[in-house]
Write an enzyme that holds these catalytic residues in place. Structure first.
Site, PDB file in Angstrom:
ATOM      1  N   ASP A 102       0.832  -1.205   0.000  1.00 49.78           N
ATOM      2  CA  ASP A 102       0.000   0.000   0.000  1.00 49.78           C
ATOM      3  C   ASP A 102       0.872   1.265   0.000  1.00 49.78           C
ATOM      4  OD1 ASP A 102      -2.211  -1.637   0.191  1.00 49.78           O
ATOM      5  OD2 ASP A 102      -2.283  -1.504   2.381  1.00 49.78           O
TER       6      ASP A 102
HETATM    7  N1  URA Z   1      -1.196  -6.075   3.855  1.00 45.74           N
HETATM    8  C1  URA Z   1      -1.717  -4.833   3.866  1.00 45.74           C
HETATM    9  O1  URA Z   1      -2.751  -4.597   4.473  1.00 45.74           O
HETATM   10  N2  URA Z   1      -1.065  -3.870   3.213  1.00 45.74           N
HETATM   11  C2  URA Z   1       0.112  -4.069   2.567  1.00 45.74           C
HETATM   12  O2  URA Z   1       0.671  -3.118   2.004  1.00 45.74           O
HETATM   13  C3  URA Z   1       0.642  -5.362   2.559  1.00 45.74           C
HETATM   14  C4  URA Z   1      -0.037  -6.355   3.211  1.00 45.74           C
END
Ligand code: URA
Length: 246
Positions: A102
């Site tokens: 993310d």
């Molecule tokens: N899980 C998440 O919630 N976000 C990420 O960026 C990676 C794994």
């Protein structure tokens, strides 16, 4: 744009001298047309074939990247935000992220221009182990850990068993720091898992994928994956894939 014989030689197919011979012998095609002139300049995306064999014009490259905060796992962004590929402008090959983190998640991201490798790494059946460090709001209790480890339903699908360890609790600020080891990578999985138990994720950082770690890298830096590391990753993914098939 590079000369045809140079591109053939760079692919490892043969030497430049022998590549010139192949061109003169009319055994080389670019986008289906025989090219017999030695000065021919190859454009990006051209399909080169010697006899019936496709020549991969770019070397396959593999990197471990320390993704910083505030950048997206994409090749370009409609809102002009920083993209992970912006950190690879000095690399002549066109690399892209293998999987995603993310915008606000930091840590280990594999980058490559090898589509087959990327597919293998990202395929759900590869079950590559990913380790995250996560800080959540609230003091996480044993029941919550147990439920998350066994698997919870996210949008109707149960998560696979995982391992979680509490690293520390900050009683004053009511936060918990944990390590979570997953073998799958659904969209926003870690955040959704904790959110559904009433714990918002404050910070998320990926420490490793398939045993590969960041070592001494700092945010925004990358290192080349050693050929042995690439081999090991592929082997691991294939092994797990076959194991879960049975
Ligand atoms: N899980 C998440 O919630 N976000 C990420 O960026 C990676 C794994």
């Amino acid at each position: 744009m590079e000369r045809l014989q140079k591109v053939i030689a760079a692919s490892g197919y043969t030497s430049r001298r022998k590549a010139e011979d192949l061109i003169v012998q009319k055994r080389v095609r670019v986008n289906g047309e025989i090219v017999s002139e030695l000065g021919y300049k190859v454009k990006r995306g051209d399909l080169i074939m010697v006899d019936d064999k496709v020549i991969e014009s770019e070397n396959k490259v593999y990197f471990v990247f320390y993704k910083p905060k505030s950048c997206i796992c994409s090749l370009k962004d409609e809102f002009n935000r920083k993209c992970v590929v912006d950190y690879f402008e000095d690399i002549k090959e066109r690399v892209y992220p293998v999987g995603r983190l993310d915008y606000d998640t930091t840590g280990l991201l594999l980058m490559s221009n090898d589509g087959e490798f990327a597919n293998l790494m990202m395929h759900p059946s590869s079950h590559l182990e990913k380790i995250y460090e996560v800080t959540v709001n609230g003091l996480v209790n044993g029941n919550t850990l147990h439920s998350l480890e066994k698997g919870v339903y996210l949008e109707g699908v149960k998560t696979l068993p995982c391992k979680i360890k509490v690293t520390s609790k900050d009683i004053e600020h009511k936060t918990t720091k944990l390590m979570i080891k997953l073998v799958e990578g659904k969209n926003r999985q870690v955040k959704k898992m904790f959110e559904m138990m009433g714990h918002n994720v404050k910070r998320l950082h990926r420490l490793s994928v398939g045993g590969i770690t960041l070592n001494q890298l700092r945010p925004g830096e990358y290192r080349i994956l050693k050929p042995q590391e690439v081999k090991d990753l592929k082997k691991l993914a294939l092994m797990k894939k076959n194991r879960y098939k049975k």
